[in-house]
Enzyme design. Structure first.
Site, PDB file in Angstrom:
ATOM      1  N   ASP A 193       0.847  -1.192   0.000  1.00 31.12           N
ATOM      2  CA  ASP A 193       0.000   0.000   0.000  1.00 31.12           C
ATOM      3  C   ASP A 193       0.881   1.240   0.000  1.00 31.12           C
ATOM      4  OD1 ASP A 193      -2.444  -1.375   0.080  1.00 31.12           O
ATOM      5  OD2 ASP A 193      -2.321  -1.601   2.248  1.00 31.12           O
ATOM      6  N   ASP A 227      -6.983  -1.263  -4.702  1.00 37.24           N
ATOM      7  CA  ASP A 227      -8.052  -0.918  -3.766  1.00 37.24           C
ATOM      8  C   ASP A 227      -8.951   0.169  -4.346  1.00 37.24           C
ATOM      9  OD1 ASP A 227      -7.021  -2.675  -1.860  1.00 37.24           O
ATOM     10  OD2 ASP A 227      -5.805  -1.127  -0.912  1.00 37.24           O
TER      11      ASP A 227
END
Length: 213
Positions: A147, A181
């Protein structure tokens, strides 16, 4: 006028583009940044490298192996339903939404399945590098999802007079996420906003001529 792409071709194009962009970003971050290193873009946007074992936006609820297996099964279901939507000529926007969700899910599965086996460990003092497959920081199917996007749009302290949270630090938006995401979230939000009735009314029956437009 003849369409440039069929719905099936458009779906494949979306999935491929999202996967390429997602993996390029993740590999660049993984091989050039220390774990938890932060690069300030603006006051409300940072590239902040972190990894998680769990679901989207860093949530960790269930075991890693179970989660990876569940993701793979879920992707199989999405592929089946997407193929059905293309065959039955469902709306183009509906197909686009499913394609975004599929691409995002596959993007994070790639991290979970392969990254642990092909990358060395990312730490505060060492940048990861590619290694011989099987000699990475974890076993196959146990990789961590990369991330990097952090948007602390509002960062402040709650007023002292407020009950319970008074004096606490507050950040909006605090989750750290990746391109996959974002694709999943955009696909789901668009489905809820524009195709919720379509899903409930037409998911199990062939669309009418009107719904094919």
């Amino acid at each position: 006028m003849k369409k440039l792409l069929t719905k099936g071709q458009l779906s494949v194009l979306i999935v491929v583009l999202v996967l390429i962009i997602d993996q390029i970003i993740k590999i660049l971050v993984k091989t050039n940044m220390y774990w938890h290193e932060s690069i300030r873009i603006t006051d409300w946007f940072y590239i902040y490298f972190t990894e998680n074992n769990g679901m989207a936006f860093g949530m960790e609820i269930i075991g890693k192996l179970f989660l990876t297996t569940f993701r793979i099964v879920a992707v199989g279901v999405i592929i089946w339903y997407l193929a059905k939507a293309v065959r039955r000529k469902y709306k183009t926007g509906f197909v686009v939404c499913l394609s975004l969700i599929l691409a995002g899910a596959v993007g994070n599965i790639i991290d979970s399945v392969f990254y642990g086996a092909i990358f060395s460990e990312s730490t505060h003092s060492a940048v990861a590098s590619f290694v011989t497959p099987g000699e990475g920081y974890a076993d196959w199917l146990h990789g961590r999802v990369v991330d990097m996007f952090y948007f602390p749009i509002i960062e402040t302290d709650w007023p002292d007079w407020m009950p319970v949270v008074g004096g606490d630090h507050f950040i909006f938006f605090s989750p750290i996420f990746n391109f996959a995401d974002a694709a999943i979230s955009c696909g789901i939000i668009a489905l809820v906003l524009f195709y919720s009735e379509y899903l409930s009314m037409n998911a199990h029956r062939k669309p009418t001529a009107k719904s094919k437009k």
